[in-house]
Design an enzyme around this catalytic site. Structure first.
Site, PDB file in Angstrom:
ATOM      1  N   ASP A  13      40.530  -7.008  -2.479  1.00 39.68           N
ATOM      2  CA  ASP A  13      40.170  -7.615  -1.191  1.00 39.68           C
ATOM      3  C   ASP A  13      40.974  -8.874  -0.876  1.00 39.68           C
ATOM      4  O   ASP A  13      40.480  -9.774  -0.182  1.00 39.68           O
ATOM      5  CB  ASP A  13      38.663  -7.941  -1.136  1.00 39.68           C
ATOM      6  CG  ASP A  13      37.811  -6.708  -1.351  1.00 39.68           C
ATOM      7  OD1 ASP A  13      38.274  -5.614  -1.002  1.00 39.68           O
ATOM      8  OD2 ASP A  13      36.691  -6.854  -1.867  1.00 39.68           O
ATOM      9  N   LYS A  16      45.401  -7.088   1.414  1.00 40.18           N
ATOM     10  CA  LYS A  16      46.562  -6.191   1.310  1.00 40.18           C
ATOM     11  C   LYS A  16      46.782  -5.422   2.603  1.00 40.18           C
ATOM     12  O   LYS A  16      47.903  -5.290   3.081  1.00 40.18           O
ATOM     13  CB  LYS A  16      46.370  -5.202   0.139  1.00 40.18           C
ATOM     14  CG  LYS A  16      46.218  -5.888  -1.208  1.00 40.18           C
ATOM     15  CD  LYS A  16      45.882  -4.899  -2.308  1.00 40.18           C
ATOM     16  CE  LYS A  16      44.496  -4.297  -2.220  1.00 40.18           C
ATOM     17  NZ  LYS A  16      43.388  -5.243  -2.429  1.00 40.18           N
ATOM     18  N   GLY A  40      38.890  -0.715   0.578  1.00 39.41           N
ATOM     19  CA  GLY A  40      38.637  -0.937   2.006  1.00 39.41           C
ATOM     20  C   GLY A  40      39.690  -1.913   2.477  1.00 39.41           C
ATOM     21  O   GLY A  40      39.665  -3.075   2.094  1.00 39.41           O
ATOM     22  N   HIS A  41      40.662  -1.431   3.228  1.00 37.95           N
ATOM     23  CA  HIS A  41      41.763  -2.277   3.683  1.00 37.95           C
ATOM     24  C   HIS A  41      41.608  -2.536   5.184  1.00 37.95           C
ATOM     25  O   HIS A  41      41.674  -1.614   5.985  1.00 37.95           O
ATOM     26  CB  HIS A  41      43.115  -1.616   3.369  1.00 37.95           C
ATOM     27  CG  HIS A  41      43.368  -1.480   1.893  1.00 37.95           C
ATOM     28  ND1 HIS A  41      44.502  -0.935   1.360  1.00 37.95           N
ATOM     29  CD2 HIS A  41      42.611  -1.849   0.820  1.00 37.95           C
ATOM     30  CE1 HIS A  41      44.439  -0.977   0.039  1.00 37.95           C
ATOM     31  NE2 HIS A  41      43.293  -1.515  -0.306  1.00 37.95           N
ATOM     32  N   GLN A 222      42.755  -2.112  -4.880  1.00 32.81           N
ATOM     33  CA  GLN A 222      42.081  -2.978  -5.850  1.00 32.81           C
ATOM     34  C   GLN A 222      42.994  -4.175  -6.199  1.00 32.81           C
ATOM     35  O   GLN A 222      43.792  -4.579  -5.379  1.00 32.81           O
ATOM     36  CB  GLN A 222      41.652  -2.218  -7.111  1.00 32.81           C
ATOM     37  CG  GLN A 222      40.523  -1.229  -6.882  1.00 32.81           C
ATOM     38  CD  GLN A 222      40.961   0.068  -6.238  1.00 32.81           C
ATOM     39  OE1 GLN A 222      41.868   0.740  -6.701  1.00 32.81           O
ATOM     40  NE2 GLN A 222      40.314   0.459  -5.156  1.00 32.81           N
TER      41      GLN A 222
HETATM   42  P1  GDP Z   1      42.195  -5.638   1.103  1.00 24.55           P
HETATM   43  O1  GDP Z   1      41.246  -4.720   0.420  1.00 24.55           O
HETATM   44  O2  GDP Z   1      43.062  -6.384   0.147  1.00 24.55           O
HETATM   45  O3  GDP Z   1      42.991  -4.984   2.190  1.00 24.55           O
HETATM   46  O4  GDP Z   1      41.300  -6.754   1.804  1.00 24.55           O
HETATM   47  P2  GDP Z   1      39.942  -6.489   2.649  1.00 24.55           P
HETATM   48  O5  GDP Z   1      40.289  -5.924   3.960  1.00 24.55           O
HETATM   49  O6  GDP Z   1      38.926  -5.774   1.835  1.00 24.55           O
HETATM   50  O7  GDP Z   1      39.396  -7.967   2.758  1.00 24.55           O
HETATM   51  C1  GDP Z   1      40.107  -8.977   3.363  1.00 24.55           C
HETATM   52  C2  GDP Z   1      39.266  -9.528   4.522  1.00 24.55           C
HETATM   53  O8  GDP Z   1      39.810 -10.756   4.956  1.00 24.55           O
HETATM   54  C3  GDP Z   1      39.265  -8.637   5.746  1.00 24.55           C
HETATM   55  O9  GDP Z   1      38.060  -8.773   6.435  1.00 24.55           O
HETATM   56  C4  GDP Z   1      40.438  -9.200   6.573  1.00 24.55           C
HETATM   57  O10 GDP Z   1      40.281  -8.935   7.953  1.00 24.55           O
HETATM   58  C5  GDP Z   1      40.290 -10.647   6.291  1.00 24.55           C
HETATM   59  N1  GDP Z   1      41.518 -11.438   6.292  1.00 24.55           N
HETATM   60  C6  GDP Z   1      42.763 -11.089   5.889  1.00 24.55           C
HETATM   61  N2  GDP Z   1      43.588 -12.147   5.958  1.00 24.55           N
HETATM   62  C7  GDP Z   1      42.846 -13.180   6.404  1.00 24.55           C
HETATM   63  C8  GDP Z   1      43.140 -14.557   6.655  1.00 24.55           C
HETATM   64  O11 GDP Z   1      44.237 -15.054   6.454  1.00 24.55           O
HETATM   65  N3  GDP Z   1      42.102 -15.330   7.104  1.00 24.55           N
HETATM   66  C9  GDP Z   1      40.852 -14.838   7.318  1.00 24.55           C
HETATM   67  N4  GDP Z   1      39.913 -15.659   7.741  1.00 24.55           N
HETATM   68  N5  GDP Z   1      40.557 -13.537   7.096  1.00 24.55           N
HETATM   69  C10 GDP Z   1      41.538 -12.742   6.635  1.00 24.55           C
HETATM   70  P1  IMO Z   2      40.428  -2.946  -2.314  1.00 20.84           P
HETATM   71  O1  IMO Z   2      41.578  -1.980  -2.346  1.00 20.84           O
HETATM   72  C1  IMO Z   2      37.295  -5.043  -4.485  1.00 20.84           C
HETATM   73  C2  IMO Z   2      35.413  -2.895  -7.801  1.00 20.84           C
HETATM   74  C3  IMO Z   2      33.965  -2.500  -7.665  1.00 20.84           C
HETATM   75  C4  IMO Z   2      33.538  -2.541  -9.116  1.00 20.84           C
HETATM   76  C5  IMO Z   2      34.773  -2.017  -9.840  1.00 20.84           C
HETATM   77  C6  IMO Z   2      34.725  -0.539 -10.166  1.00 20.84           C
HETATM   78  O2  IMO Z   2      39.689  -2.958  -1.033  1.00 20.84           O
HETATM   79  O3  IMO Z   2      40.884  -4.307  -2.757  1.00 20.84           O
HETATM   80  P2  IMO Z   2      34.917   1.692  -8.746  1.00 20.84           P
HETATM   81  O4  IMO Z   2      34.268   2.107  -7.459  1.00 20.84           O
HETATM   82  O5  IMO Z   2      36.388   1.672  -8.700  1.00 20.84           O
HETATM   83  O6  IMO Z   2      34.391   2.465  -9.916  1.00 20.84           O
HETATM   84  O7  IMO Z   2      34.410   0.192  -8.985  1.00 20.84           O
HETATM   85  O8  IMO Z   2      35.871  -2.287  -9.000  1.00 20.84           O
HETATM   86  N1  IMO Z   2      36.297  -2.421  -6.706  1.00 20.84           N
HETATM   87  C7  IMO Z   2      36.807  -3.211  -5.774  1.00 20.84           C
HETATM   88  N2  IMO Z   2      36.607  -4.524  -5.514  1.00 20.84           N
HETATM   89  N3  IMO Z   2      38.175  -4.345  -3.743  1.00 20.84           N
HETATM   90  C8  IMO Z   2      38.417  -3.042  -4.007  1.00 20.84           C
HETATM   91  O9  IMO Z   2      39.391  -2.343  -3.393  1.00 20.84           O
HETATM   92  C9  IMO Z   2      37.677  -2.403  -5.035  1.00 20.84           C
HETATM   93  N4  IMO Z   2      37.650  -1.156  -5.523  1.00 20.84           N
HETATM   94  C10 IMO Z   2      36.802  -1.179  -6.562  1.00 20.84           C
HETATM   95  O10 IMO Z   2      33.260  -3.413  -6.873  1.00 20.84           O
HETATM   96  O11 IMO Z   2      33.335  -3.868  -9.523  1.00 20.84           O
HETATM   97 MG    MG Z   3      39.190  -4.350   0.343  1.00 22.05          MG
END
Ligand code: GDP
Ligand code: IMO
Ligand code: MG
Length: 426
Positions: A13, A16, A40-41, A222
């Site tokens: 998270d 990416k 979840g991207h 991840q």
């Molecule tokens: P990923 O899994 O690495 O793609 O990241 P996620 O989408 O799960 O989580 C990142 C969260 O931060 C999302 O809700 C994005 O919309 C948000 N986000 C990304 N970059 C920024 C930033 O620079 N500032 C803020 N406030 N939110 C951001």
């Molecule tokens: P993105 O790509 C954050 C965490 C879960 C749990 C562990 C194992 O959005 O960054 P799993 O479902 O793979 O068996 O869970 O890994 N986890 C993540 N945490 N971002 C993710 O993906 C994750 N994918 C799995 O919360 O601790």
């Molecule tokens: Mg994510």
């Protein structure tokens, strides 16, 4: 031409999805190399917020091909939902998306096994997203799995029934009750949709593309600290989330990798169980969660929050061979002063500056340095030249510690809220 790799350096998270979307115009192909619907991207642009789980984050750009690589595990149910949502937004998925024949398929019984296993673990649970990731990779390495290529063969149903039978035996062990038929209709509808998409031998496609001069970005899911080998085992995911995962998950040889782009947040978060050295249990942690809207993109769970952990970041830089860093969510820290950064740990009473094998909180205590906060809203900044000096100091401090340049500073979730430092040249 060589491929670039983009991946997370913390516990996932990091942002990416946003960065891949921002960088996509510079690439011909975006290829996901591991993970599955546990990811979840999030992408935000033109007032739209979109969360992708299995589909690469370049899908919104009309001139880019997106590949779901062999290292990915695909749940046809989630995949169909993603595709339906994209089609509603007018995205031409059919022409932009290619799927590896070698990617493994998540069955409804994999999801049930994940759930049953987590429930049986009780307090020791991993905090899995329960999307079936662990059981599917177990079947892959156990040589029992079903691959996308199998969906096209005449004996798919026989293979499916055999595997489900095995899973039913395992579910008996867990004394887990379920009604499989509840899930099967959606599963087979997803399978039918998958079969209408372009299924390829992606390792050939990718290597031919590189040979003909195409630019490829490999997208990780991840983060490094969730890697099956180098993460905080057993509180990890079941795939290699690191640069090496791009080699095995796409069929790209190590000597065909150029840039390794490491994404990290200006602080740390973790969702699910497992050790987290700089976790904050006080109101500061709560304040970061609120300011950063730190709730899981896939499960909605509140993310645990804490200060930036430099020994952990340096470990990730080392394991991945990171060549450049991108710092996300700098805007979230705009109301914090001072800002703490963990530079060392006290490990068994001894001061160390590296991430050891065992990072359980009983053994490991973070040692912090205080840096001056910037106390300025960054969301509408247009240029890196306008950032407050305290933020520039924060960036330079991290660069000095990691010895890696920070090329992008993100100041908000939208595409436009992205500041380039020393202009990235792809
Ligand atoms: P990923 O899994 O690495 O793609 O990241 P996620 O989408 O799960 O989580 C990142 C969260 O931060 C999302 O809700 C994005 O919309 C948000 N986000 C990304 N970059 C920024 C930033 O620079 N500032 C803020 N406030 N939110 C951001
Ligand atoms: P993105 O790509 C954050 C965490 C879960 C749990 C562990 C194992 O959005 O960054 P799993 O479902 O793979 O068996 O869970 O890994 N986890 C993540 N945490 N971002 C993710 O993906 C994750 N994918 C799995 O919360 O601790
Ligand atoms: Mg994510």
């Amino acid at each position: 031409m060589k491929a670039d790799v983009l991946l997370g350096l913390q516990w996932g998270d990091e942002g990416k999805g946003k960065v891949v979307d921002v960088l996509t115009p510079k690439y011909d192909i975006i290829a996901r190399f591991q993970g599955g619907p546990n990811a979840g991207h999030t992408l935000e642009f033109d007032g739209i917020k979109h969360v992708l789980h299995t589909i690469p984050s370049g899908i919104f750009h009309s001139n880019t091909i997106n590949i779901v690589g062999n290292g990915v595990v695909i749940d046809p149910v989630v995949f169909k939902k993603e595709i339906d949502a994209l089609k509603k937004l007018g995205v031409d998925v059919q022409s932009r998306l290619l799927i590896s024949k070698r990617a493994h398929v998540i069955l409804p019984t994999h999801r049930l096994l994940d759930k049953a296993s987590e429930e049986a673990k009780g307090k020791e649970k991993i905090g899995s997203t329960q999307k079936g990731i662990g059981p599917t990779y177990m079947d892959k390495t156990g040589r029992n799995g079903i691959r996308v290529g199998d969906l096209l063969s005449t004996d798919f149903e026989i293979k499916y029934k055999q595997l489900v039978k095995k899973h039913a035996e395992l579910l008996k062990f867990f004394e887990f009750s379920y009604t499989l038929s509840e899930y099967e209709a959606d599963f087979f509808a997803g399978v039918e949709l998958l079969k209408t998409l372009t299924i390829i031998e992606s390792e050939h496609y990718i290597n031919q593309a590189l040979q003909s001069g195409k630019k490829i970005l490999a997208e990780g899911a991840q983060g490094t600290l969730l890697d099956i080998d180098f993460g905080s085992y057993p509180f990890v995911t079941s795939s290699n989330t690191i640069t090496a995962g791009a080699c095995t998950g796409l069929g790209i040889a190590p000597n065909k990798i150029e840039r390794v782009i490491g994404i990290f947040k200006a602080y740390c978060t973790r969702v699910g169980s497992g050790p987290f050295p700089t976790e904050l249990f006080d109101e500061t942690g709560e304040k970061i969660r609120k300011a950063g809207n730190e709730f899981g993109s896939t499960t909605g769970r509140p993310r645990r929050c804490g200060w930036l952990d430099l020994p952990a970041l340096k470990y990730s830089v080392m394991i991945n061979g990171v060549t450049e860093l991108m710092m996300m969510k700098a805007d979230v820290l705009c109301n914090f002063d001072p800002i703490l950064v963990c530079t060392h740990y006290l490990y068994n009473g001894e001061k160390i500056d590296f991430l050891p094998y065992n990072i359980s909180p009983e053994l490991l205590k973070p040692v912090y340095t205080e840096l001056k906060g910037w106390k300025k809203d960054l969301c509408s900044l247009q240029s890196i030249n306008d950032i407050p000096s305290e933020l520039e100091n924060y960036i330079e401090f991290i660069e000095k510690e990691t010895q890696i340049p920070i090329r992008i500073v993100s100041v908000g979730p939208d595409r436009t809220q992205t500041l380039e430092r020393n202009a990235v040249t792809v």
